[in-house]
Design a protein around this motif. Structure first.
Motif, PDB file in Angstrom:
ATOM      1  N   LEU A  99       0.828  -1.206   0.000  1.00 45.86           N
ATOM      2  CA  LEU A  99       0.000   0.000   0.000  1.00 45.86           C
ATOM      3  C   LEU A  99       0.865   1.258   0.000  1.00 45.86           C
ATOM      4  N   ALA A 103       0.459   4.274  -2.594  1.00 48.45           N
ATOM      5  CA  ALA A 103      -0.350   5.383  -2.076  1.00 48.45           C
ATOM      6  C   ALA A 103       0.079   6.725  -2.669  1.00 48.45           C
ATOM      7  N   LEU A 128      -6.458   3.032   5.380  1.00 43.37           N
ATOM      8  CA  LEU A 128      -5.960   3.881   4.305  1.00 43.37           C
ATOM      9  C   LEU A 128      -6.848   5.118   4.241  1.00 43.37           C
ATOM     10  N   VAL A 197      -6.418   1.973  -3.535  1.00 39.92           N
ATOM     11  CA  VAL A 197      -5.864   3.317  -3.702  1.00 39.92           C
ATOM     12  C   VAL A 197      -6.691   4.102  -4.714  1.00 39.92           C
TER      13      VAL A 197
END
Length: 207
Positions: A99, A103, A128, A197
């Motif tokens: 991630l 990101a 997130l 994302v």
């Protein structure tokens, strides 16, 4: 007490050439060396690695030692991510690193923060965030999606997740659940993280 040298270890407890290549490839794809538990979900190519891992910590450590002697560039073992962040488990480290690599600059990844603190103390493994949008992620490192556990430690891990799962239902939130078997399919795992994302980016823009 009699001590046996590594040279005296029977060959069935040693990784084969195919084992080492499988371990190397998965370590590079995941960004961290896999555990024996992850190898359970590799199918036939992981069967001997699982056998070695179940034989004991010393035998499993030998796999990493031999692989690292051949390929010194393999990522480090343990729960510390490449950016220095210390995670609670290897599966969490793997998901966090993927991630983090995807990101956007204005996205944050919170670790073990309350889901809804005004309702209860339950915490998400990873969250997130971008602006006011959030995606709660649970990394279930104790079993695959079939929820079959093999020992008391894994059963307790599943029980903890199922308590959080009940909390999510109570507050009307659907978390993203990443079970252990997905970590044996790195490209699918990366695809899922990429979609999170992208989704969060879109949610933040819409907000």
């Amino acid at each position: 007490m009699t001590r046996f040298s590594d040279d005296a270890t029977p060959s069935r407890f040693r990784p084969t050439e195919a084992d080492l290549i499988t371990y190397r490839d998965l370590a590079r794809a995941l960004g961290a060396p896999p555990s024996e538990a992850i190898c359970r979900y590799l199918g036939p190519i992981g069967q001997h690695l699982v056998f070695v891992g179940e034989s004991g910590q010393r035998d499993w450590a030998r796999v990493d030692t031999q692989a690292r002697a051949r390929w010194p560039d393999l990522p480090s073992t343990g729960t510390t991510a490449y950016d220095g962040m210390v995670l609670e488990s290897l599966p969490e480290r793997i998901v966090y690193q993927i991630l983090r690599s995807m990101a956007l600059p204005d996205m944050e990844i919170d670790l073990h923060q309350p889901i809804m603190p005004d309702v209860g103390p339950e915490k998400a493994d990873l969250t997130l965030r971008r602006r006011d949008a959030a995606c709660f992620i649970e990394v279930i490192g104790c079993c695959g999606v079939n929820r079959i556990t093999r020992n008391d430690h894994e059963r307790r891990g599943l029980e903890r997740f199922e308590r959080r799962e009940a909390f999510y239902r109570r507050v009307g939130i659907t978390p993203v659940c990443i079970f252990l078997d997905l970590l044996a399919r790195p490209e699918e795992l990366k695809g899922l993280c990429r979609s999170l994302v992208e989704r969060l980016s879109g949610d933040a823009e819409a907000g």
